[in-house]
Design an enzyme around this catalytic site. Sequence first.
Site, PDB file in Angstrom:
ATOM      1  N   HIS A  43     -21.690  35.281  18.083  1.00 35.35           N
ATOM      2  CA  HIS A  43     -22.481  36.251  18.850  1.00 35.35           C
ATOM      3  C   HIS A  43     -23.031  37.363  17.957  1.00 35.35           C
ATOM      4  CE1 HIS A  43     -20.833  34.466  22.499  1.00 35.35           C
ATOM      5  NE2 HIS A  43     -21.326  35.383  23.274  1.00 35.35           N
ATOM      6  N   SER A  62     -27.747  29.034  32.587  1.00 33.75           N
ATOM      7  CA  SER A  62     -28.554  27.823  32.409  1.00 33.75           C
ATOM      8  C   SER A  62     -29.750  28.183  31.550  1.00 33.75           C
ATOM      9  CB  SER A  62     -29.074  27.318  33.764  1.00 33.75           C
ATOM     10  OG  SER A  62     -28.071  27.193  34.727  1.00 33.75           O
ATOM     11  N   GLU A  63     -29.518  28.454  30.286  1.00 33.91           N
ATOM     12  CA  GLU A  63     -30.623  28.897  29.438  1.00 33.91           C
ATOM     13  C   GLU A  63     -31.753  27.871  29.387  1.00 33.91           C
ATOM     14  OE1 GLU A  63     -27.500  29.514  28.763  1.00 33.91           O
ATOM     15  OE2 GLU A  63     -27.412  31.669  28.379  1.00 33.91           O
TER      16      GLU A  63
HETATM   17  C1  TPP Z   1     -24.621  29.567  26.795  1.00 36.63           C
HETATM   18  C2  TPP Z   1     -24.137  30.903  27.179  1.00 36.63           C
HETATM   19  N1  TPP Z   1     -24.823  31.623  28.077  1.00 36.63           N
HETATM   20  C3  TPP Z   1     -24.397  32.845  28.449  1.00 36.63           C
HETATM   21  C4  TPP Z   1     -23.257  33.383  27.913  1.00 36.63           C
HETATM   22  C5  TPP Z   1     -22.813  34.797  28.304  1.00 36.63           C
HETATM   23  N2  TPP Z   1     -21.628  34.728  29.133  1.00 36.63           N
HETATM   24  C6  TPP Z   1     -20.409  34.841  28.609  1.00 36.63           C
HETATM   25  S1  TPP Z   1     -19.213  34.654  29.752  1.00 36.63           S
HETATM   26  C7  TPP Z   1     -20.325  34.417  30.973  1.00 36.63           C
HETATM   27  C8  TPP Z   1     -19.852  34.166  32.370  1.00 36.63           C
HETATM   28  C9  TPP Z   1     -19.096  32.900  32.479  1.00 36.63           C
HETATM   29  O1  TPP Z   1     -18.625  32.742  33.758  1.00 36.63           O
HETATM   30  P1  TPP Z   1     -17.556  31.628  34.113  1.00 36.63           P
HETATM   31  O2  TPP Z   1     -17.962  30.331  33.520  1.00 36.63           O
HETATM   32  O3  TPP Z   1     -17.336  31.657  35.571  1.00 36.63           O
HETATM   33  O4  TPP Z   1     -16.233  32.060  33.339  1.00 36.63           O
HETATM   34  P2  TPP Z   1     -15.362  33.355  33.528  1.00 36.63           P
HETATM   35  O5  TPP Z   1     -15.896  34.375  32.553  1.00 36.63           O
HETATM   36  O6  TPP Z   1     -15.434  33.773  34.936  1.00 36.63           O
HETATM   37  O7  TPP Z   1     -13.980  32.946  33.126  1.00 36.63           O
HETATM   38  C10 TPP Z   1     -21.617  34.484  30.479  1.00 36.63           C
HETATM   39  C11 TPP Z   1     -22.823  34.352  31.282  1.00 36.63           C
HETATM   40  C12 TPP Z   1     -22.579  32.616  26.954  1.00 36.63           C
HETATM   41  N3  TPP Z   1     -21.490  33.083  26.338  1.00 36.63           N
HETATM   42  N4  TPP Z   1     -23.014  31.393  26.613  1.00 36.63           N
END
Ligand code: TPP
Lengths: 337, 337, 340, 340
Positions: A128, A58-59
């Site tokens: 990224h 939640s940026e």
């Molecule tokens: C806006 C944003 N914030 C942070 C990230 C970094 N990030 C990449 S994957 C991830 C976790 C995501 O978790 P979830 O939605 O449960 O998906 P999963 O990886 O478990 O499939 C994060 C924090 C991102 N890519 N985009």
Amino acid sequence: MKLRMRQAIAHALADEMRQDARVIIMGEDIAAAGGPFKTSEGLLEEFGPNRVRDTPISEMGFLGAAVGAAATGLRPVVEIMFVEFLGVALDQLVTEAAKFRYLSGGAYGAPLVVRASVGSGLGFGAQHSQTLETWLYATPGLKLVVPSGARTAYGLVRAAIRDENPVAVFEPRVLYAEREEVVLGESGIIPIGTGEILNKGNDVTIVGLGQTVGTALAATQSTTWTADVIDLRSLIPWDREMVCESVARTGRLVLVEESPFSGGWGTEIASYVASECFSELKAPVLRITCPDVPVPYPPHLEKRFLPSSEYVREQIDVLVSTNKRDQPWWVKGGYLS
Amino acid sequence: MKLRMRQAIAHALADEMRQDARVIIMGEDIAAAGGPFKTSEGLLEEFGPNRVRDTPISEMGFLGAAVGAAATGLRPVVEIMFVEFLGVALDQLVTEAAKFRYLSGGAYGAPLVVRASVGSGLGFGAQHSQTLETWLYATPGLKLVVPSGARTAYGLVRAAIRDENPVAVFEPRVLYAEREEVVLGESGIIPIGTGEILNKGNDVTIVGLGQTVGTALAATQSTTWTADVIDLRSLIPWDREMVCESVARTGRLVLVEESPFSGGWGTEIASYVASECFSELKAPVLRITCPDVPVPYPPHLEKRFLPSSEYVREQIDVLVSTNKRDQPWWVKGGYLS
Amino acid sequence: MVGKGGLLVMIKSQQLQRRESLNDPVSRWDRMLEIRYFEDRIKELFAEGLVHGTTHTYQGQEAIAIGIAMTLRPTDNVCCTYRSHGIALALGMTTDSVLGEIMGRAIGSIGGVGGSMHLSDASIGLLPTSAIVGGGIPVAAGAALSAQVLGEDRCAVAVFGDGASNIGAFHEGLNLASVWKLPVVFICENNVYGEYSRINLTTSVEDISIRAESYSMPTEIIDGQSVDKVAQGVARAVERARSGGGPTLLECKTYRYSGHSRADAGLYRPAGELEEWLKRDPIDLYEAQLIEAGLLSKERAQTIRQEIQERIAQLVERVMASPLADVSAMFRNISIGGGQ
Amino acid sequence: MVGKGGLLVMIKSQQLQRRESLNDPVSRWDRMLEIRYFEDRIKELFAEGLVHGTTHTYQGQEAIAIGIAMTLRPTDNVCCTYRSHGIALALGMTTDSVLGEIMGRAIGSIGGVGGSMHLSDASIGLLPTSAIVGGGIPVAAGAALSAQVLGEDRCAVAVFGDGASNIGAFHEGLNLASVWKLPVVFICENNVYGEYSRINLTTSVEDISIRAESYSMPTEIIDGQSVDKVAQGVARAVERARSGGGPTLLECKTYRYSGHSRADAGLYRPAGELEEWLKRDPIDLYEAQLIEAGLLSKERAQTIRQEIQERIAQLVERVMASPLADVSAMFRNISIGGGQ
Ligand SMILES: Cc1ncc(C[n+]2csc(CCOP(=O)(O)OP(=O)(O)O)c2C)c(N)n1
Ligand SMILES: Cc1ncc(C[n+]2csc(CCOP(=O)(O)OP(=O)(O)O)c2C)c(N)n1
Ligand SMILES: [Mg+2]
Ligand SMILES: [Mg+2]
């Protein structure tokens, strides 16, 4: 002490947290895991979960929370894992934090730090790997610094935390693992707004930022010319005096940029210096940049994307010997057609 | 036909919607109410609620929806009421839309238009009066155009809708009510990437954008010098050829900007031209900008914030007569101390 | 769009063939195995330093991808995340195209410039996957919007994680879809973790499904380890979408066996949690089901497993031998009608 | 922060006096009237072209501002929106400071550079109001975070509209506050409209309160036309916040009598809707209540009304005669320790 940049950052955070109980840090996986890039290792253990906080994804939420916390007594340091994620939260930085002091008649400030990893080199692909400095351009009230290694990271992070204004620290991700001799303690703190001359020379002033500082330095090896190499360190505000003084002496300015040619960060510097040092310039200001393309993923293309030190040297060879700019490689190679 | 800019925009939208059933428009209160600035009056009535949609207050949501819709067959035109609101949605424009074609190997595009009102002049204060072009700088894959009145608004909005790429149209809010002769129909369409010479002269090239075009033109009245006045119209990409050709002739470039001095949109142009026309320039490029401050609310200060035509004329008087830049008013007035 | 003209119309593309084959239950199982072994190999390739960058693998979640792919039509659109190899393969992308992309090869689905996080294939409706958490959610609503506006019988699906349900784009996308009754299905793969954080540390609800109420949206919690349960849930939601009933939020309970990304060993997980989930491995469950239904024998199953292992081994060799994306690739597909 | 040192500590500031006076029921009623007449006059001033820019007035919602202000402490923090004259006056800001700001005068709360949408006063805890919908919601969570981290007995309040509940910042702010159990109260003024759109056209729920469940957050729907009901609800939530019970979402049902902003006559409203709400005017309701309780007489009420009208008339004259912000004001308070 020789430290990796990520360790230097952890040191900077810890040193400020020890001295000032108002400093807290937050971000995704920065606490229990020590940070996705291990820039906060050991901090949860030392400072506890009240001051070292893992956040939801939640940026907007946690950057906004940092604004409110900063205005009411804390000095939050927020980690944005990849700078692109500011795209979902930019409002809180440029439209809220940067204007808080103004919009409160001076009563509330927003002394927060936003640390974000930036740049190419690790194969993270188009969404990224950017540097995106210009998202913060044209924002009175905001500062932006970019370390070029462990030493400057330590000094700039500490200065950013002490600053009364919101400060963004854009950390070149590719440098996190690089080691450098770091001056710890008060004397290691680097005043925001100052550049640093890393090499003295006569024929050209080369300005780098972040990971291009190393490129710029390397480009000065075995050349027919000598150069002032300036690590800009602060981009907003930048050290106009230092750069102009150098250019007044060398008569030539080269910017080595990790950003697209169109709209890259160097436009501000090039534009200013070309005007300010108009009569001192022997040659046009040369911006050595990346091409106007998204950052490609594969290692061989990602490397090609960024100016190499050889390329910088060749470009400067032409500039110094002819006082004319060479074409960028993608034009010479016909890649735009 | 003489139209207000807001009417010209409504005409442009309607003309494209008539010709192309894929064009839809959406935004906050753009349907039933005809738009907060009345730029879509009559469209709901003519095209119905399927193609003319009021949205929730969810810029990320509806801009993102536009990306998905554009990739799958529509040509969405999204209205962002005040450009600052892109701060909660920038991700979808620069990190998704602009990279969609690249990230699909050319299979999916994102031919959408983001219209946003920008700028000062109506007393909307610090969070509703900026121009923020640099948020979109350094984004390969994205275009940005800025009309300077009803005629260019009509031509650029139509061109933006026809473009296969995401295009942002930043509309100077203060011009919505201004009337101008507009060429309707195909011949009124203005190719993106082209500037326009509105006045021919010999001593200086003045480039304006949006509301500063009028300022620039007005500044050329009763002067000792004559000027090429260029309406840049497109900022990404901008008409490098036209500007450079003009500067090659006049030897002087002045940018009149509605943006802060540090990091304003003119840095890109100034930086390019200073290098490209290095040997043709008789004087340093002069950026006439706003000071590095948030946009102040009260009318007398808001007016002062923006370069006036008198101020532009004075600055150019000095430039042409001495080939040196004058100081900006806030430096001369000692306001920074 | 690619795949609409020329040869592809006459000869059914490999992707479409692979998609259609999911009509056969054994092929579904086969595909799940393909995903599993593919992902296992990807992990190794990264560990061996043969691939650059990062990757997010899908082991343990395969039933969801298959359940979605067997239910959607190839003309439907799917928006997915960086964790998309499984979905891509299930939807019909070839292993060459996916691995090629991951390894920066010209044969990669987008020419090798995107890498592991950026797959896309218009012929089976996979929109560019987004490496921005939540990025694809409103985009899927938009793909559904185009269907609604154009009166097409398409629907759209967004696949995302539990962690993504905390980001603004989730909220805005679901509200918008509900207000406009868009033909879209939001599929949350609740694999208990977002990066290294367990869901309870970052998310104020245990079931993401609860959040559907905020949008007056129908919702279901689904056993994400069961191909059939996923397919049935998706079918109900898709049917609702196509018939004008608007969006649905589906929460598939699942677990990722691997760490979040290449560098992560998943050490933050409580002891025994992974083991508990492994007992309900989606591939094993489906295998047992097929055997019970008489569609598969133990022996055949063993043979298939071996065949796929071999296919993957050959794939890796083939892809590593194929040409890298060349320099011109980075200048292509940026804009149409002249670059900037 | 302003108001912490010097003279202000010894002599109670006008703001704090005004704040304290809300302990008296008749003063509450007086303050509601002040807000009403102030806003009516603001509307006129804009209509007469005497003020530049835009403004968003508060008529009809006064009970909420009073209910909040009488319950919070001046050390608590409030985040509000562009529709903040009412909250500002209720919290204790002087009419000179608010009108001064609206008219770009040096006496304005932030020196006249902000205008109607940007009020702030640290002495009564009003953080800079945000003209970005939802902008203040995570900021309020942050003001609560500082209280939690520093162990201070403060709480924070975010005031926002029904339309704001559709924006990402709402979702992220509420989830974060819930996960961290922050001492914050989220107060939604559901005035049925976001700009010119009725809530049902943009919002997938009728009661914003429903959305609290997405964050496992306690919630109440409150009659926003009743000072006491609002105050009681806020008191419960604030008590929960201060005692470590975490955040609360309060939904106050209300109605804005005027259009969204200066230019809007509110013609999109269904016939009779305004009239229906006028029957439950918060000022009339409270007046009746005070009279019934014997705290106010009809005559005294009439006198008070007249006095306030006169005060407002004098205020306008006074402010119009006061100096405009001078040019140097636009260069102040941008950054500390040297500008950019
Ligand atoms: C806006 C944003 N914030 C942070 C990230 C970094 N990030 C990449 S994957 C991830 C976790 C995501 O978790 P979830 O939605 O449960 O998906 P999963 O990886 O478990 O499939 C994060 C924090 C991102 N890519 N985009
Ligand atoms: C991010 C953002 N989007 C849009 C707007 C324009 N806008 C200003 S007020 C408003 C309506 C808000 O409605 P609501 O939240 O119900 O509050 P109310 O005005 O009714 O008090 C809108 C859309 C804005 N200021 N910020
Ligand atoms: Mg997850
Ligand atoms: Mg409202």
